[in-house]
Design an enzyme around this catalytic site. Structure first.
Site, PDB file in Angstrom:
ATOM      1  N   ASN A   1     -11.516 -51.627 -36.753  1.00 28.05           N
ATOM      2  CA  ASN A   1     -10.775 -51.635 -35.491  1.00 28.05           C
ATOM      3  C   ASN A   1      -9.321 -51.198 -35.659  1.00 28.05           C
ATOM      4  OD1 ASN A   1     -12.985 -52.264 -34.025  1.00 28.05           O
ATOM      5  ND2 ASN A   1     -12.542 -54.446 -33.828  1.00 28.05           N
TER       6      ASN A   1
ATOM      7  N   SER B   1     -12.898 -59.755 -34.165  1.00 27.97           N
ATOM      8  CA  SER B   1     -12.597 -58.416 -34.648  1.00 27.97           C
ATOM      9  C   SER B   1     -11.121 -58.258 -34.976  1.00 27.97           C
ATOM     10  CB  SER B   1     -12.988 -57.396 -33.583  1.00 27.97           C
ATOM     11  OG  SER B   1     -12.418 -57.761 -32.362  1.00 27.97           O
TER      12      SER B   1
ATOM     13  N   HIS C   1     -18.112 -59.923 -39.359  1.00 24.88           N
ATOM     14  CA  HIS C   1     -17.848 -59.115 -38.162  1.00 24.88           C
ATOM     15  C   HIS C   1     -18.891 -58.020 -37.994  1.00 24.88           C
ATOM     16  CE1 HIS C   1     -15.137 -55.990 -36.012  1.00 24.88           C
ATOM     17  NE2 HIS C   1     -15.783 -56.732 -35.137  1.00 24.88           N
TER      18      HIS C   1
HETATM   19  N1  3HC Z   1     -28.250 -52.196 -27.523  1.00 23.56           N
HETATM   20  C1  3HC Z   1     -29.295 -52.221 -28.392  1.00 23.56           C
HETATM   21  N2  3HC Z   1     -29.889 -51.112 -28.857  1.00 23.56           N
HETATM   22  C2  3HC Z   1     -29.421 -49.933 -28.435  1.00 23.56           C
HETATM   23  C3  3HC Z   1     -28.347 -49.825 -27.541  1.00 23.56           C
HETATM   24  C4  3HC Z   1     -27.746 -51.021 -27.087  1.00 23.56           C
HETATM   25  N3  3HC Z   1     -26.703 -51.032 -26.241  1.00 23.56           N
HETATM   26  N4  3HC Z   1     -28.097 -48.513 -27.302  1.00 23.56           N
HETATM   27  C5  3HC Z   1     -28.993 -47.831 -28.036  1.00 23.56           C
HETATM   28  N5  3HC Z   1     -29.774 -48.671 -28.717  1.00 23.56           N
HETATM   29  C6  3HC Z   1     -30.824 -48.325 -29.652  1.00 23.56           C
HETATM   30  C7  3HC Z   1     -31.942 -47.557 -28.997  1.00 23.56           C
HETATM   31  O1  3HC Z   1     -32.954 -48.442 -28.515  1.00 23.56           O
HETATM   32  C8  3HC Z   1     -32.439 -46.718 -30.141  1.00 23.56           C
HETATM   33  O2  3HC Z   1     -33.270 -47.499 -30.991  1.00 23.56           O
HETATM   34  P1  3HC Z   1     -34.528 -46.846 -31.727  1.00 23.56           P
HETATM   35  O3  3HC Z   1     -33.997 -45.712 -32.533  1.00 23.56           O
HETATM   36  O4  3HC Z   1     -35.045 -47.991 -32.520  1.00 23.56           O
HETATM   37  O5  3HC Z   1     -35.444 -46.422 -30.651  1.00 23.56           O
HETATM   38  C9  3HC Z   1     -31.195 -46.401 -30.971  1.00 23.56           C
HETATM   39  O6  3HC Z   1     -30.260 -47.402 -30.614  1.00 23.56           O
HETATM   40  C10 3HC Z   1     -30.678 -45.040 -30.656  1.00 23.56           C
HETATM   41  O7  3HC Z   1     -30.470 -45.000 -29.260  1.00 23.56           O
HETATM   42  P2  3HC Z   1     -30.609 -43.700 -28.357  1.00 23.56           P
HETATM   43  O8  3HC Z   1     -31.438 -42.657 -29.069  1.00 23.56           O
HETATM   44  O9  3HC Z   1     -30.990 -44.082 -26.983  1.00 23.56           O
HETATM   45  O10 3HC Z   1     -29.132 -43.259 -28.180  1.00 23.56           O
HETATM   46  P3  3HC Z   1     -28.156 -42.692 -29.214  1.00 23.56           P
HETATM   47  O11 3HC Z   1     -28.821 -41.918 -30.272  1.00 23.56           O
HETATM   48  O12 3HC Z   1     -27.131 -42.058 -28.359  1.00 23.56           O
HETATM   49  O13 3HC Z   1     -27.530 -43.980 -29.911  1.00 23.56           O
HETATM   50  C11 3HC Z   1     -25.833 -45.608 -30.092  1.00 23.56           C
HETATM   51  C12 3HC Z   1     -26.859 -44.975 -29.189  1.00 23.56           C
HETATM   52  C13 3HC Z   1     -26.529 -46.252 -31.280  1.00 23.56           C
HETATM   53  C14 3HC Z   1     -25.093 -46.657 -29.284  1.00 23.56           C
HETATM   54  C15 3HC Z   1     -24.895 -44.462 -30.597  1.00 23.56           C
HETATM   55  O14 3HC Z   1     -24.402 -43.756 -29.510  1.00 23.56           O
HETATM   56  C16 3HC Z   1     -23.764 -44.950 -31.436  1.00 23.56           C
HETATM   57  O15 3HC Z   1     -23.907 -45.194 -32.626  1.00 23.56           O
HETATM   58  N6  3HC Z   1     -22.560 -45.091 -30.810  1.00 23.56           N
HETATM   59  C17 3HC Z   1     -21.362 -45.574 -31.485  1.00 23.56           C
HETATM   60  C18 3HC Z   1     -21.348 -47.056 -31.447  1.00 23.56           C
HETATM   61  C19 3HC Z   1     -20.138 -47.602 -32.153  1.00 23.56           C
HETATM   62  O16 3HC Z   1     -19.231 -46.890 -32.570  1.00 23.56           O
HETATM   63  N7  3HC Z   1     -20.106 -48.921 -32.287  1.00 23.56           N
HETATM   64  C20 3HC Z   1     -18.973 -49.612 -32.865  1.00 23.56           C
HETATM   65  C21 3HC Z   1     -18.116 -50.100 -31.742  1.00 23.56           C
HETATM   66  S1  3HC Z   1     -16.676 -50.955 -32.314  1.00 23.56           S
HETATM   67  C22 3HC Z   1     -17.169 -52.538 -32.476  1.00 23.56           C
HETATM   68  O17 3HC Z   1     -18.287 -52.918 -32.243  1.00 23.56           O
HETATM   69  C23 3HC Z   1     -16.120 -53.439 -32.988  1.00 23.56           C
HETATM   70  C24 3HC Z   1     -15.948 -54.640 -32.087  1.00 23.56           C
HETATM   71  O18 3HC Z   1     -15.118 -55.542 -32.756  1.00 23.56           O
HETATM   72  C25 3HC Z   1     -15.391 -54.267 -30.767  1.00 23.56           C
END
Ligand code: 3HC
Length: 283
Positions: A188, A117, A138
């Protein structure tokens, strides 16, 4: 369909393997130890079972996806892959070493990619005899859910490699944006000053972590607040990202907040260790 190699079976490696297997690609997932490889297969099966329970996948599709994945501790098993994506620890020395090994093992046409990242992809490319076939791919966390992938273009890469990488990403149902090989790329570089400054607000006692999370969710429509997101990404990974950003730009916005460093020392790493800003043991 490609034969995909994934090196590293952490949160991101296993998520990438799951996306690719669901899209019909053959996947070789390499962990350092066979026990970890076996545990990753079990976790993959559990994740696919959840999809079946939700009615999003049939039992046959689950079995087919599982059948496409081979988990191994042998690096040599990657020799039959068309594309290898590494997702090992965010440590440039480790990654450079790995690229040199992959270059020796993989046949000439194989494309080698990093899921880094923040680290310079060019430094990994220059460890190989095929820098025109090295790029960044990424994914975001959780890889199976987030529909965007950054395609990172180091100075040496060919257009053909970038097109193949884009075609792979799109075959996994993701959208791709192309970004320059500059620490933090787009996402990021914008996201981590925000996360870091949220920790500083907490250190200053401006509000509780719960209220800061609630504020950013409610006011900006973010799906989760900064502390929930830090716990999801992992505090060790977040610290490594901030350090790499600070190393590149010397911008104080990227200097890791002391509390983040202390929490990593205390092994409070977020969801993966059961405790970060929030406690996950109860759930
Ligand atoms: N792993 C796999 N699947 C997951 C999960 C996880 N940790 N958390 C949630 N899910 C899935 C659920 O199973 C659900 O799937 P479905 O719709 O098929 O049933 C779907 O995601 C939605 O989950 P929920 O309804 O339980 O929960 P939310 O609506 O709150 O969604 C989330 C959870 C998708 C994690 C949401 O909160 C989100 O989009 N958060 C932001 C995540 C983000 O910003 N990610 C980027 C991070 S930065 C990065 O990755 C860069 C790296 O370099 C560090």
């Amino acid at each position: 369909m490609v034969a995909l190699g994934v090196v590293g079976s952490g949160i991101m490696g296993s998520g990438i393997a799951e996306c690719a297997a669901l899209a019909g690609h053959e996947v070789v997932l390499r962990s350092r130890q066979q026990a970890t490889a076996d545990a990753t297969m079990a976790a993959l099966e559990k994740s696919l079972n959840r999809r079946v329970d939700k009615g999003k996948l049939s039992a046959e599709e689950r079995d087919a996806a599982l059948g496409r994945v081979t988990a191994t501790s042998e690096l040599d098993a990657l020799a039959r892959c068309d594309l290898v994506i590494e997702s090992v620890v965010e440590d440039l020395a480790v990654k450079k070493h790995l690229f040199s090994d992959l270059d020796r093992l993989c046949p000439d046409p194989t494309i080698l990619a990093s899921n880094t990242s923040t680290l310079p992809v060019i430094e990994m490319a220059m460890e190989t005899g095929r820098p025109e076939q090295v790029c960044g791919i990424h994914f975001f966390n959780p890889a199976t859910v987030m529909d965007l992938v950054e395609l990172v273009r180091p100075l040496t890469v060919s257009d053909g490699t970038m097109s193949t990488a884009r075609a792979f990403v799109e075959s996994c149902g993701k959208r791709a944006v192309e970004v320059a090989d500059r620490a933090g790329f787009v996402v990021n570089a914008l996201l981590f000053p925000y996360l870091n400054n949220a920790i500083r607000l907490l250190e200053l006692g401006v509000a509780s972590k719960e209220d800061i999370d609630t504020a950013m969710q409610g006011a900006c429509g973010f799906p989760m607040g900064p502390f929930a997101l830090l716990d999801l990404v992992g505090l060790d990974t977040s610290l490594a990202i901030l350090e790499a950003l600070y190393h590149e730009y010397r911008d104080p916005n990227y200097a890791p907040a002391p509390l983040l460093r202390r929490m990593v020392s205390a092994e409070q790493l977020g969801r993966k260790s059961g405790r970060g800003f929030y406690d996950y043991h109860r759930h």
